[in-house]
Design a protein around this motif. Structure first.
Motif, PDB file in Angstrom:
ATOM      1  N   LEU A 169     -18.339 -39.558  58.587  1.00  0.00           N
ATOM      2  CA  LEU A 169     -18.165 -38.815  59.829  1.00  0.00           C
ATOM      3  C   LEU A 169     -17.568 -37.429  59.570  1.00  0.00           C
ATOM      4  O   LEU A 169     -16.628 -37.279  58.780  1.00  0.00           O
ATOM      5  CB  LEU A 169     -17.256 -39.578  60.785  1.00  0.00           C
ATOM      6  N   VAL A 170     -18.131 -36.441  60.264  1.00  0.00           N
ATOM      7  CA  VAL A 170     -17.651 -35.064  60.173  1.00  0.00           C
ATOM      8  C   VAL A 170     -17.365 -34.577  61.594  1.00  0.00           C
ATOM      9  O   VAL A 170     -18.281 -34.144  62.304  1.00  0.00           O
ATOM     10  CB  VAL A 170     -18.690 -34.143  59.494  1.00  0.00           C
ATOM     11  N   PRO A 171     -16.115 -34.665  62.062  1.00  0.00           N
ATOM     12  CA  PRO A 171     -15.807 -34.180  63.415  1.00  0.00           C
ATOM     13  C   PRO A 171     -15.940 -32.665  63.479  1.00  0.00           C
ATOM     14  O   PRO A 171     -15.480 -31.951  62.585  1.00  0.00           O
ATOM     15  CB  PRO A 171     -14.359 -34.637  63.636  1.00  0.00           C
ATOM     16  N   LEU A 172     -16.566 -32.177  64.541  1.00  0.00           N
ATOM     17  CA  LEU A 172     -16.797 -30.747  64.709  1.00  0.00           C
ATOM     18  C   LEU A 172     -16.138 -30.267  65.995  1.00  0.00           C
ATOM     19  O   LEU A 172     -16.262 -30.898  67.047  1.00  0.00           O
ATOM     20  CB  LEU A 172     -18.297 -30.448  64.762  1.00  0.00           C
ATOM     21  N   ASP A 173     -15.469 -29.126  65.915  1.00  0.00           N
ATOM     22  CA  ASP A 173     -14.863 -28.516  67.097  1.00  0.00           C
ATOM     23  C   ASP A 173     -15.772 -27.456  67.702  1.00  0.00           C
ATOM     24  O   ASP A 173     -15.788 -27.250  68.912  1.00  0.00           O
ATOM     25  CB  ASP A 173     -13.516 -27.882  66.745  1.00  0.00           C
ATOM     26  N   VAL A 174     -16.504 -26.739  66.851  1.00  0.00           N
ATOM     27  CA  VAL A 174     -17.407 -25.685  67.302  1.00  0.00           C
ATOM     28  C   VAL A 174     -18.748 -25.847  66.602  1.00  0.00           C
ATOM     29  O   VAL A 174     -18.826 -26.418  65.510  1.00  0.00           O
ATOM     30  CB  VAL A 174     -16.836 -24.276  67.021  1.00  0.00           C
ATOM     31  N   LEU A 175     -19.795 -25.350  67.230  1.00  0.00           N
ATOM     32  CA  LEU A 175     -21.139 -25.448  66.670  1.00  0.00           C
ATOM     33  C   LEU A 175     -21.697 -24.094  66.259  1.00  0.00           C
ATOM     34  O   LEU A 175     -22.634 -24.024  65.463  1.00  0.00           O
ATOM     35  CB  LEU A 175     -22.084 -26.105  67.685  1.00  0.00           C
ATOM     36  N   SER A 176     -21.143 -23.022  66.805  1.00  0.00           N
ATOM     37  CA  SER A 176     -21.614 -21.674  66.496  1.00  0.00           C
ATOM     38  C   SER A 176     -20.732 -21.045  65.420  1.00  0.00           C
ATOM     39  O   SER A 176     -19.570 -21.435  65.245  1.00  0.00           O
ATOM     40  CB  SER A 176     -21.597 -20.812  67.759  1.00  0.00           C
ATOM     41  N   ASP A 177     -21.281 -20.073  64.701  1.00  0.00           N
ATOM     42  CA  ASP A 177     -20.481 -19.390  63.687  1.00  0.00           C
ATOM     43  C   ASP A 177     -19.406 -18.536  64.343  1.00  0.00           C
ATOM     44  O   ASP A 177     -19.358 -18.378  65.571  1.00  0.00           O
ATOM     45  CB  ASP A 177     -21.370 -18.557  62.755  1.00  0.00           C
ATOM     46  N   GLU A 178     -18.517 -17.981  63.529  1.00  0.00           N
ATOM     47  CA  GLU A 178     -17.361 -17.261  64.064  1.00  0.00           C
ATOM     48  C   GLU A 178     -17.733 -15.987  64.807  1.00  0.00           C
ATOM     49  O   GLU A 178     -16.935 -15.450  65.576  1.00  0.00           O
ATOM     50  CB  GLU A 178     -16.395 -16.929  62.937  1.00  0.00           C
ATOM     51  N   MET A 179     -18.959 -15.497  64.594  1.00  0.00           N
ATOM     52  CA  MET A 179     -19.397 -14.304  65.308  1.00  0.00           C
ATOM     53  C   MET A 179     -19.755 -14.603  66.755  1.00  0.00           C
ATOM     54  O   MET A 179     -19.857 -13.706  67.584  1.00  0.00           O
ATOM     55  CB  MET A 179     -20.600 -13.677  64.592  1.00  0.00           C
ATOM     56  N   GLY A 180     -19.981 -15.889  67.064  1.00  0.00           N
ATOM     57  CA  GLY A 180     -20.295 -16.282  68.426  1.00  0.00           C
ATOM     58  C   GLY A 180     -21.642 -15.809  68.924  1.00  0.00           C
ATOM     59  O   GLY A 180     -21.848 -15.615  70.120  1.00  0.00           O
ATOM     60  N   ASN A 181     -22.588 -15.633  67.975  1.00  0.00           N
ATOM     61  CA  ASN A 181     -23.905 -15.115  68.363  1.00  0.00           C
ATOM     62  C   ASN A 181     -24.972 -16.200  68.470  1.00  0.00           C
ATOM     63  O   ASN A 181     -26.153 -15.896  68.571  1.00  0.00           O
ATOM     64  CB  ASN A 181     -24.352 -14.041  67.366  1.00  0.00           C
ATOM     65  N   GLY A 182     -24.543 -17.466  68.430  1.00  0.00           N
ATOM     66  CA  GLY A 182     -25.508 -18.546  68.566  1.00  0.00           C
ATOM     67  C   GLY A 182     -26.074 -19.056  67.267  1.00  0.00           C
ATOM     68  O   GLY A 182     -26.904 -19.969  67.260  1.00  0.00           O
ATOM     69  N   THR A 183     -25.637 -18.492  66.143  1.00  0.00           N
ATOM     70  CA  THR A 183     -26.056 -18.997  64.837  1.00  0.00           C
ATOM     71  C   THR A 183     -25.243 -20.245  64.517  1.00  0.00           C
ATOM     72  O   THR A 183     -24.027 -20.256  64.716  1.00  0.00           O
ATOM     73  CB  THR A 183     -25.819 -17.937  63.749  1.00  0.00           C
ATOM     74  N   PRO A 184     -25.876 -21.323  64.029  1.00  0.00           N
ATOM     75  CA  PRO A 184     -25.112 -22.527  63.699  1.00  0.00           C
ATOM     76  C   PRO A 184     -23.970 -22.238  62.730  1.00  0.00           C
ATOM     77  O   PRO A 184     -24.113 -21.423  61.815  1.00  0.00           O
ATOM     78  CB  PRO A 184     -26.167 -23.454  63.080  1.00  0.00           C
ATOM     79  N   SER A 185     -22.858 -22.897  62.937  1.00  0.00           N
ATOM     80  CA  SER A 185     -21.712 -22.735  62.051  1.00  0.00           C
ATOM     81  C   SER A 185     -22.050 -23.272  60.664  1.00  0.00           C
ATOM     82  O   SER A 185     -22.952 -24.111  60.510  1.00  0.00           O
ATOM     83  CB  SER A 185     -20.506 -23.486  62.609  1.00  0.00           C
ATOM     84  N   PRO A 186     -21.337 -22.829  59.619  1.00  0.00           N
ATOM     85  CA  PRO A 186     -21.580 -23.372  58.275  1.00  0.00           C
ATOM     86  C   PRO A 186     -21.457 -24.888  58.222  1.00  0.00           C
ATOM     87  O   PRO A 186     -22.220 -25.553  57.517  1.00  0.00           O
ATOM     88  CB  PRO A 186     -20.502 -22.678  57.427  1.00  0.00           C
ATOM     89  N   ALA A 187     -20.494 -25.443  58.968  1.00  0.00           N
ATOM     90  CA  ALA A 187     -20.319 -26.897  58.972  1.00  0.00           C
ATOM     91  C   ALA A 187     -21.530 -27.596  59.567  1.00  0.00           C
ATOM     92  O   ALA A 187     -21.990 -28.627  59.058  1.00  0.00           O
ATOM     93  CB  ALA A 187     -19.061 -27.271  59.740  1.00  0.00           C
ATOM     94  N   LEU A 188     -22.073 -27.047  60.655  1.00  0.00           N
ATOM     95  CA  LEU A 188     -23.250 -27.654  61.275  1.00  0.00           C
ATOM     96  C   LEU A 188     -24.481 -27.480  60.400  1.00  0.00           C
ATOM     97  O   LEU A 188     -25.303 -28.401  60.288  1.00  0.00           O
ATOM     98  CB  LEU A 188     -23.490 -27.029  62.654  1.00  0.00           C
ATOM     99  N   GLU A 189     -24.608 -26.331  59.761  1.00  0.00           N
ATOM    100  CA  GLU A 189     -25.777 -26.080  58.916  1.00  0.00           C
ATOM    101  C   GLU A 189     -25.875 -27.066  57.765  1.00  0.00           C
ATOM    102  O   GLU A 189     -26.975 -27.348  57.276  1.00  0.00           O
ATOM    103  CB  GLU A 189     -25.736 -24.649  58.379  1.00  0.00           C
ATOM    104  N   LYS A 190     -24.754 -27.596  57.320  1.00  0.00           N
ATOM    105  CA  LYS A 190     -24.752 -28.535  56.203  1.00  0.00           C
ATOM    106  C   LYS A 190     -25.223 -29.926  56.615  1.00  0.00           C
ATOM    107  O   LYS A 190     -25.458 -30.784  55.760  1.00  0.00           O
ATOM    108  CB  LYS A 190     -23.351 -28.637  55.602  1.00  0.00           C
TER     109      LYS A 190
END
Length: 257
Positions: free
Chosen positions: A73-94
């Motif tokens: 299990l990988v709990p996630l708090d955010v899904l977007s990258d830190e720029m907030g432009n709708g690009t998946p976060s590094p954690a989600l991309e993995k």
């Protein structure tokens, strides 16, 4: 001689312990990673303070126990990258797999990131409950309380779906047998209904089944299985027979290639 035997015995125990630890670690590595986004007390117990949460006194939620049998299990708090432009976060991309269960209201950037991640081949099981019946110790409006009303309407609308709720429906917990697009025996309580939103610009191909309780959507290269209820994951379901099998069947259907 006795000391030699004791030394050899201790060495054997140490070696066995190291081997067991290695096997456990190896087993965790071999499990597929599953992202988890939820307001329900699945990963963290519902406690009044961080200290209580970290104390370890509360038993783990049965859903977490079931999930960790087959997944890391990988709990996630955010899904977007830190720029907030709708690009998946590094954690989600993995990740290739995601369980989205009655999340708190997600910002627009997270919704866009989730849609983009699915289009690139991600697979998700989404539980979106319009009238959550999960008991909570926290009052309405408390951020620690599970999300009472599903907040995924913009995302569902993009996929050509609308989540509706019938306040006059049968009350209480009931068992349903799901047929295509997924076969499973699950419990529901005041579920919603997924319908075709008649969106001519819909960005997904969704098959709605079981009188609107379930929808299976092909979204680009990926797919999402959506259930219009979350009663299956309530802690009260822990002792009821067959519910772990229902959860397993939903996960298998959502993540099938």
């Amino acid at each position: 001689m006795l000391r030699s035997k004791l030394a050899l015995g201790m060495l054997a125990m140490l070696c066995a312990g190291s081997a067991a630890a290695w096997l456990l670690a190896r087993g965790a590595e071999d499990k597929p990673s599953l992202g988890l986004v939820t307001s329900l007390p699945v990963y963290w117990p519902e406690e009044g303070s961080i200290e209580d949460m970290l104390s370890g006194d509360s038993p783990p939620h049965w859903v977490r126990t079931e999930l960790e049998v087959g997944y890391r299990l990988v709990p996630l708090d955010v899904l977007s990258d830190e720029m907030g432009n709708g690009t998946p976060s590094p954690a989600l991309e993995k990740l290739d797999l995601l369980l989205l269960a009655q999340p708190h209201a997600l910002p627009p950037a997270d919704l866009v990131a989730l849609d983009s991640w699915l289009r690139e081949g991600g697979r998700a099981l989404i539980l979106s409950d319009p009238m959550l019946t999960e008991h909570s110790h926290f009052a309405l409006g408390d951020r620690r309380r599970p999300q009472d009303i599903a907040m995924l309407d913009p995302l569902l609308a993009r996929w050509g779906l609308s989540l509706q709720f019938d306040p006059d429906q049968q009350t209480g917990v009931r068992t349903v047998m799901l047929a295509a697009p997924v076969e499973a025996r699950i419990v529901v309580e005041l579920p919603g209904k997924l319908i075709d939103a008649k969106n001519p610009e819909k960005a997904a191909n969704c098959a709605i089944g079981n009188d609107g309780l379930v929808a299976l959507c092909q979204i680009g290269k990926g797919q999402a299985l959506i259930l219009a209820d979350a009663a299956l994951l309530q802690v009260e379901r822990a002792e009821e027979s067959g519910h772990s099998e229902g959860l397993e069947a939903l996960l298998d259907s959502a993540f099938a290639q």
